[in-house]
Design a protein around this motif. Structure first.
Motif, short mmCIF file in Angstrom:
data_model
loop_
_atom_site.label_atom_id
_atom_site.label_comp_id
_atom_site.label_asym_id
_atom_site.label_seq_id
_atom_site.Cartn_x
_atom_site.Cartn_y
_atom_site.Cartn_z
N LEU A 368 0.81 -1.21 0.00
CA LEU A 368 0.00 0.00 0.00
C LEU A 368 0.85 1.26 0.00
O LEU A 368 1.87 1.34 0.70
CB LEU A 368 -0.91 0.03 1.23
N ASP A 369 0.40 2.23 -0.76
CA ASP A 369 0.91 3.61 -0.64
C ASP A 369 -0.08 4.33 0.25
O ASP A 369 -1.10 4.84 -0.22
CB ASP A 369 1.00 4.24 -2.03
N ALA A 370 0.19 4.34 1.55
CA ALA A 370 -0.79 4.86 2.51
C ALA A 370 -0.06 5.57 3.65
O ALA A 370 0.19 4.99 4.71
CB ALA A 370 -1.64 3.71 3.06
N SER A 397 2.30 -5.82 8.62
CA SER A 397 3.65 -6.40 8.63
C SER A 397 4.75 -5.36 8.76
O SER A 397 5.78 -5.61 9.40
CB SER A 397 3.86 -7.21 7.34
N THR A 398 4.55 -4.17 8.17
CA THR A 398 5.58 -3.15 8.28
C THR A 398 5.63 -2.53 9.67
O THR A 398 6.62 -1.88 10.03
CB THR A 398 5.37 -2.05 7.22
N ALA A 399 4.58 -2.73 10.46
CA ALA A 399 4.62 -2.30 11.86
C ALA A 399 5.13 -3.41 12.76
O ALA A 399 5.73 -3.15 13.81
CB ALA A 399 3.22 -1.88 12.32
N HIS A 412 3.63 0.31 2.73
CA HIS A 412 3.13 -0.53 3.82
C HIS A 412 2.70 -1.89 3.30
O HIS A 412 2.16 -2.01 2.19
CB HIS A 412 1.97 0.16 4.55
N VAL A 413 2.95 -2.91 4.11
CA VAL A 413 2.56 -4.28 3.79
C VAL A 413 1.55 -4.74 4.84
O VAL A 413 1.82 -4.67 6.04
CB VAL A 413 3.77 -5.24 3.80
#
Length: 525
Positions: A368-370, A397-399, A412-413
């Motif tokens: 995601l581009d978020a 996942s990116t967090a 973001h994943v």
């Protein structure tokens, strides 16, 4: 009595092992581990995998230039078996713990979403008056839960069902709003179907000793904290982490196992379908088929697309190549349905055992581009109250993983999970495009941020058959009966989640034990 291999001369042991051929059917983690255990003592090993590459539920995907896990992304640290195995394979420097950050609950009636309360076990609170607990179950739920402290013990220590125990002791709001999201997210099962003694070992005993469920939870947490502190001080390990992962993805485990099998001269074949398994006396025959090899002339780049279509058509129309492999032993490492089909004639007693329900789970991974997710508005992931959303859980996942955040480079994943025991995945009948769009909408709702279709840079949809977790009531008896039937046949073993229970912490030690049992029989009987 079976002789101890350690008492034999190394040359004798090596000579015996070299004469034995073991065929392993299935190249998931269980099959790879079992194959390695046999190959490392010098046995000739052939591993057969129907997919194009080994790994099973551990798969890597590349989305918009980011390589991430498509299936299993971590392993449970309990018992220390997986960590020890990872270290044995030379991957100790890749072990990582998840980033700090609480998971959230979504779909809470009258509340919406809130952080998962701290200080509980499987969602059961040690203190129902905590602000984060009260926010989810309300004052009526708090006072009902408090009755657990003052009501008579009743049948303490004898309840099997987690959900029934929680509802009787602390009320339906604790069960439905706190415990059910956890069991559905972790085990894909209703709390009523979860066996307390397997999912929360010691809880029944602590309940008997302390006299209340919340008190038992606090007692077990205190014991666990003491044990973790001792372990951390002695071995300098990260305390408190229930799971660990591998930097770069869990597929590094598959790569290391495959490399080891190569060094041990094991024959790993992919794209192979096993037709049948037969036994005559002490000898085994495995019939396999592979796609035919079609040779077409070299072509220019402009002609490549046409030749690719011709090759595919030729392969489809040609007869498969059939081969029979002779073996001294066979290890079945496939999902349960395939294992039962292959063994129907050689293990007749297996037909007398009950097959477990194995739901199909789908995980849709989105890149995601978020920018709104930069602040990780709902921690490392979200669990849902059953019936409130079509998705059962989401992992940010990116967090959760530092290595994923670095690889994503500002994107973001997220991984959105669908399906549970007795509940087909909402994405099951959708196209890949529609499944990705549903996952986007669910992600927006669960994370509490708008996600327009243009925010999705790439997506992947993975389907997995989930074996019944060991924590489900009755699962242990079914697994023991099936394993006993298999072990009664000389020269045969079976490994995998349908016998060991789900998760690497169950599958890896079980596969090692079964392979050890089989190779001892081959070398000494």
């Amino acid at each position: 009595m079976t002789p101890d291999p350690s008492s034999a001369e190394p040359s004798d042991l090596a000579a015996r092992a070299a004469q034995k051929h073991v065929v392993v059917i299935g190249g998931g983690i269980g099959g790879l581990v079992a194959a390695r255990e046999c190959a490392k003592v010098g046995m000739r090993v052939t591993l057969l995998e129907s997919a194009d590459e080994p790994g099973g539920a551990i798969r890597r995907i590349e989305l918009d230039g980011v390589v991430v896990d498509a299936g299993a992304e971590s392993y449970a640290t309990r018992g220390g078996h997986v960590r020890a195995f990872v270290e044995e394979l030379g991957l100790a420097d890749r072990i990582v713990a998840p980033q700090a950050g609480a998971a959230w609950l979504a779909g809470i009636p009258g509340v919406g979403a809130a952080p998962l309360p701290v200080g509980g076990i499987l969602g059961i609170p040690a203190n129902p008056f905590q602000d984060d607990v009260r926010r989810i179950i309300g004052w009526s739920g708090v006072w009902r839960a408090y009755l657990d402290r003052v009501r008579p013990p009743l049948t303490i220590g004898h309840q099997l069902s987690l959900g029934k125990l929680v509802a009787s002791r602390m009320g339906p709001k604790v069960r439905d709003r706190l415990v059910a999201p956890v069991t559905t997210g972790v085990y894909s099962a209703s709390p009523d179907d979860v066996d307390i003694d397997v999912a929360a070992p010691g809880l029944n005993a602590a309940l008997t000793r302390v006299g209340s469920l919340s008190g038992a939870v606090q007692s077990l947490r205190d014991e666990a904290a003491t044990a973790r502190a001792a372990t951390a001080s002695a071995e300098d390990k990260t305390p408190g982490a229930a799971v660990e992962g591998l930097s770069g993805g869990m597929s590094a485990l598959v790569d290391a196992l495959a490399a080891d099998l190569g060094r041990l001269d094991a024959d790993v074949r992919t794209g192979v379908r096993v037709r049948s398994v037969r036994r005559a006396g002490a000898a085994w025959t495995v019939e396999v088929e592979t796609a035919p090899v079609v040779d077409l002339p070299a072509v220019t780049d402009d002609e490549a697309a046409v030749v690719t279509e011709l090759r595919a058509a030729a392969v489809e129309s040609a007869a498969p190549v059939v081969e029979e492999l002779a073996a001294d032993a066979v290890i079945i490492a496939t999902p349960e349905s395939t294992a039962r089909e292959l063994l129907s004639s050689v293990v007749p007693d297996l037909r007398k055992t009950e097959a477990a329900a194995s739901p199909e789970i789908e995980i849709v991974t989105l890149i995601l581009d978020a920018p709104a997710l930069d602040a990780t508005p709902r921690g490392t992931g979200v669990l849902t109250v059953p019936g409130s959303h079509t998705a059962k859980a989401l992992t940010h996942s990116t967090a959760k993983w530092g290595w994923v955040r670095e690889a994503a480079g500002g994107r973001h994943v997220v991984r959105v999970s669908f399906g549970a025991q007795g509940e087909p995945a909402a994405t099951a009948e959708l196209s890949d495009t529609d499944a990705a769009d549903l996952a986007r909408r669910e992600a927006a709702a669960l994370l509490g941020v708008p996600l327009a279709p243009a925010a999705v840079l790439a997506s992947h949809r993975g389907r997995f058959v989930q074996s019944q977790p060991a924590s489900i009531i009755g699962s242990g008896a079914r697994r023991r009966a099936a394993r006993a039937a298999v072990q009664a046949v000389p020269g045969l073993a079976a490994v995998g989640a349908w016998l060991a229970g789900t998760g690497l912490a169950q599958v890896i030690p079980d596969a090692r034990d079964e392979a050890d049992r089989l190779r001892r029989t081959l070398l000494w009987d």
